[in-house]
Design a protein around this motif. Sequence first.
Motif, PDB file in Angstrom:
ATOM      1  N   VAL A  30       0.828  -1.202   0.000  1.00  0.00           N
ATOM      2  CA  VAL A  30       0.000   0.000   0.000  1.00  0.00           C
ATOM      3  C   VAL A  30       0.866   1.257   0.000  1.00  0.00           C
ATOM      4  N   LEU A  31       1.991   1.215   0.712  1.00  0.00           N
ATOM      5  CA  LEU A  31       2.913   2.359   0.687  1.00  0.00           C
ATOM      6  C   LEU A  31       3.356   2.657  -0.744  1.00  0.00           C
ATOM      7  N   GLU A  32       3.698   1.630  -1.474  1.00  0.00           N
ATOM      8  CA  GLU A  32       4.136   1.809  -2.866  1.00  0.00           C
ATOM      9  C   GLU A  32       3.029   2.436  -3.710  1.00  0.00           C
ATOM     10  N   ALA A  33       1.797   1.956  -3.492  1.00  0.00           N
ATOM     11  CA  ALA A  33       0.672   2.485  -4.269  1.00  0.00           C
ATOM     12  C   ALA A  33       0.407   3.953  -3.942  1.00  0.00           C
ATOM     13  N   VAL A  34       0.335   4.279  -2.655  1.00  0.00           N
ATOM     14  CA  VAL A  34       0.056   5.656  -2.245  1.00  0.00           C
ATOM     15  C   VAL A  34       1.168   6.590  -2.719  1.00  0.00           C
ATOM     16  N   SER A  35       2.404   6.145  -2.615  1.00  0.00           N
ATOM     17  CA  SER A  35       3.534   6.969  -3.069  1.00  0.00           C
ATOM     18  C   SER A  35       3.388   7.304  -4.550  1.00  0.00           C
ATOM     19  N   ASP A  46      -7.837  13.002  -0.110  1.00  0.00           N
ATOM     20  CA  ASP A  46      -8.179  11.955  -1.076  1.00  0.00           C
ATOM     21  C   ASP A  46      -7.157  10.817  -1.029  1.00  0.00           C
ATOM     22  N   LEU A  47      -5.877  11.178  -0.928  1.00  0.00           N
ATOM     23  CA  LEU A  47      -4.820  10.167  -0.846  1.00  0.00           C
ATOM     24  C   LEU A  47      -4.977   9.302   0.395  1.00  0.00           C
ATOM     25  N   CYS A  48      -5.310   9.946   1.520  1.00  0.00           N
ATOM     26  CA  CYS A  48      -5.479   9.215   2.777  1.00  0.00           C
ATOM     27  C   CYS A  48      -6.645   8.239   2.689  1.00  0.00           C
ATOM     28  N   GLU A  49      -7.755   8.693   2.132  1.00  0.00           N
ATOM     29  CA  GLU A  49      -8.936   7.831   2.023  1.00  0.00           C
ATOM     30  C   GLU A  49      -8.686   6.671   1.068  1.00  0.00           C
ATOM     31  N   ARG A  50      -8.049   6.942  -0.056  1.00  0.00           N
ATOM     32  CA  ARG A  50      -7.734   5.878  -1.010  1.00  0.00           C
ATOM     33  C   ARG A  50      -6.776   4.860  -0.386  1.00  0.00           C
ATOM     34  N   GLY A  51      -5.810   5.355   0.366  1.00  0.00           N
ATOM     35  CA  GLY A  51      -4.847   4.471   1.019  1.00  0.00           C
ATOM     36  C   GLY A  51      -5.521   3.546   2.018  1.00  0.00           C
ATOM     37  N   HIS A  74      -2.157   1.703  11.480  1.00  0.00           N
ATOM     38  CA  HIS A  74      -1.926   3.151  11.395  1.00  0.00           C
ATOM     39  C   HIS A  74      -2.601   3.643  10.123  1.00  0.00           C
ATOM     40  N   PRO A  75      -3.502   4.623  10.227  1.00  0.00           N
ATOM     41  CA  PRO A  75      -4.194   5.103   9.023  1.00  0.00           C
ATOM     42  C   PRO A  75      -3.216   5.757   8.057  1.00  0.00           C
ATOM     43  N   THR A  76      -3.620   5.843   6.820  1.00  0.00           N
ATOM     44  CA  THR A  76      -2.783   6.508   5.825  1.00  0.00           C
ATOM     45  C   THR A  76      -2.692   7.997   6.145  1.00  0.00           C
ATOM     46  N   THR A  77      -1.479   8.491   6.233  1.00  0.00           N
ATOM     47  CA  THR A  77      -1.255   9.918   6.492  1.00  0.00           C
ATOM     48  C   THR A  77      -0.244  10.445   5.481  1.00  0.00           C
ATOM     49  N   VAL A  78      -0.413  11.685   5.090  1.00  0.00           N
ATOM     50  CA  VAL A  78       0.481  12.325   4.125  1.00  0.00           C
ATOM     51  C   VAL A  78       0.852  13.692   4.683  1.00  0.00           C
ATOM     52  N   SER A  79       2.089  13.832   5.115  1.00  0.00           N
ATOM     53  CA  SER A  79       2.541  15.060   5.793  1.00  0.00           C
ATOM     54  C   SER A  79       3.389  15.913   4.855  1.00  0.00           C
ATOM     55  N   PRO A  80       2.951  17.135   4.546  1.00  0.00           N
ATOM     56  CA  PRO A  80       3.704  17.998   3.638  1.00  0.00           C
ATOM     57  C   PRO A  80       4.947  18.616   4.277  1.00  0.00           C
ATOM     58  N   ASP A  81       5.807  19.087   3.419  1.00  0.00           N
ATOM     59  CA  ASP A  81       7.099  19.740   3.680  1.00  0.00           C
ATOM     60  C   ASP A  81       7.581  19.857   5.135  1.00  0.00           C
ATOM     61  N   SER A  82       7.109  20.876   5.875  1.00  0.00           N
ATOM     62  CA  SER A  82       7.646  21.141   7.213  1.00  0.00           C
ATOM     63  C   SER A  82       6.879  20.408   8.316  1.00  0.00           C
ATOM     64  N   TYR A  83       5.807  19.673   7.950  1.00  0.00           N
ATOM     65  CA  TYR A  83       5.062  18.904   8.945  1.00  0.00           C
ATOM     66  C   TYR A  83       5.912  17.718   9.400  1.00  0.00           C
ATOM     67  N   ILE A  84       5.895  17.457  10.697  1.00  0.00           N
ATOM     68  CA  ILE A  84       6.697  16.366  11.249  1.00  0.00           C
ATOM     69  C   ILE A  84       5.829  15.153  11.569  1.00  0.00           C
ATOM     70  N   THR A  85       4.751  15.362  12.300  1.00  0.00           N
ATOM     71  CA  THR A  85       3.894  14.254  12.696  1.00  0.00           C
ATOM     72  C   THR A  85       2.990  13.820  11.542  1.00  0.00           C
ATOM     73  N   GLY A 293      -9.297  -1.011  18.446  1.00  0.00           N
ATOM     74  CA  GLY A 293      -8.574  -1.464  19.642  1.00  0.00           C
ATOM     75  C   GLY A 293      -7.721  -0.331  20.173  1.00  0.00           C
ATOM     76  N   GLN A 294      -6.413  -0.589  20.340  1.00  0.00           N
ATOM     77  CA  GLN A 294      -5.499   0.446  20.833  1.00  0.00           C
ATOM     78  C   GLN A 294      -4.556   0.957  19.750  1.00  0.00           C
ATOM     79  N   PHE A 295      -4.925   0.721  18.493  1.00  0.00           N
ATOM     80  CA  PHE A 295      -4.112   1.233  17.397  1.00  0.00           C
ATOM     81  C   PHE A 295      -4.575   2.643  17.003  1.00  0.00           C
ATOM     82  N   PRO A 296      -3.681   3.463  16.444  1.00  0.00           N
ATOM     83  CA  PRO A 296      -4.044   4.824  16.048  1.00  0.00           C
ATOM     84  C   PRO A 296      -5.121   4.818  14.960  1.00  0.00           C
ATOM     85  N   PHE A 297      -5.941   5.844  14.944  1.00  0.00           N
ATOM     86  CA  PHE A 297      -6.984   5.976  13.932  1.00  0.00           C
ATOM     87  C   PHE A 297      -7.208   7.458  13.647  1.00  0.00           C
ATOM     88  N   SER A 298      -7.820   7.720  12.502  1.00  0.00           N
ATOM     89  CA  SER A 298      -8.199   9.081  12.135  1.00  0.00           C
ATOM     90  C   SER A 298      -9.700   9.250  12.345  1.00  0.00           C
TER      91      SER A 298
END
Length: 416
Positions: A30-35, A46-51, A74-85, A293-298
């Motif tokens: 999935v990482l390869e596809a989203v990339s 849109d990228l996050c939802e598709r992922g 871990h849900p699909t996340t896409v962090s731009p330029d200066s975003y860290i988290t 459960g105890q996994f991260p979600f959006s």
Amino acid sequence: MAEEAQIDYSLNNPDTLTKYKSAAQISQKVLEAVSGWCIEGAKIVDLCERGDRLLEEEIAKVYKGKKIAKGISHPTTVSPDSYITPYTPLISDPEEAETKLKAGEFIKVQLGAQIDGFGTIVCDTLVIPSKQNDGNQIPSRQADLLLATHWANELLLRTMLPQGLLASGTEEEKKKAATSKKQYTQAKINSLLEKVAKSYDCNIVESTTCWLFERNEIEGKKKIILSPGEGVKGEGLPEVGDVWGVEIGVSLGTGKVKTLSNRPTLHRRTTTTYGLKRPSSRATLSEIVKKFGQFPFSLRQLDDERAAKVGVVECVRGNVLRQYEVIGDKDNDPVARLFTTVAITKNGLTRLSAPPEPDLSKYKTDKKITDEEVLEILEQPLSKNTGSKSKNKKKKKRPAKKADDDDEDDDDSDEE
């Protein structure tokens, strides 16, 4: 009445590693596809939802018909330029929902899958194509950041190995090797990583944390904190039998961080119990427990996004949910991040899910690593060569004084 047999969920049980690897294969795919979807003008939401849809489709294909919990770790996340988290905006926040990828910026794609509570997470950094990097060439300062992040990650993985683990010879010789040199302390790891970052005129991102992974838990009892802030320190060191989430963050600036004004949309259930008063809060928490459960979600993964925004407020206030603030570089400088899930076995370190190996020939810079101690560590293998896949070994450029020096990637044979 006989007691129910205790299930061994450690790496001593071959099924555990199999489940980790199954989750990892999904994460990698999935990482390869989203990339590949990350192009100029693409909307992040849109990228996050598709992922996430692709993650769910791939997860549904494995362990069919078995009573095994599985899902997104871990849900699909896409962090731009200066975003860290990890960043994942909501459709119901119109302004953020319009956030699009820009040419030339650094994008961090992070996601993960879990099988039976054994989660893997992976993150890669890529540069959105622009006129500057046409012809597959990465401009010098962009190259500096990507190289610093790559080699810092390679160094970090090697310093996590218990000393003497890869020693050969008799049992006595192995034991002597294990005791002759102490395992790298967290202070030493940080010192070495700083040398790598400084080689490329970059800095490690403040308080980047690597965690011990356990079943249904991605923040275990042990943690390694990179570039720790004042009064902050890690706990414990990696051991054989551990699975770790290894994160490295590097900035073109100082590496200092700030909390951004964006709405926190990423949450995770804690072990805290609290008597929620509002029906909306109880309904939201019930859905979260059932789905994640105890996994991260959006919040966008919940049935009613708008209701979820209201329902999590009391949950966060009562510490039933942990809220992940949106963190960025203090001076808005570009940041690169990598996240690798690794298993430490008697044969060394295995990358379960990892960012793809970069094509270093694209990175043009006059900077290089010259510290002999760092170079020596980078030449060390991550695992024992069992000979099973020796034909498939790749060569990768060494970050040495001689730019055309090559050295073999000794750990490829164990990393699928």
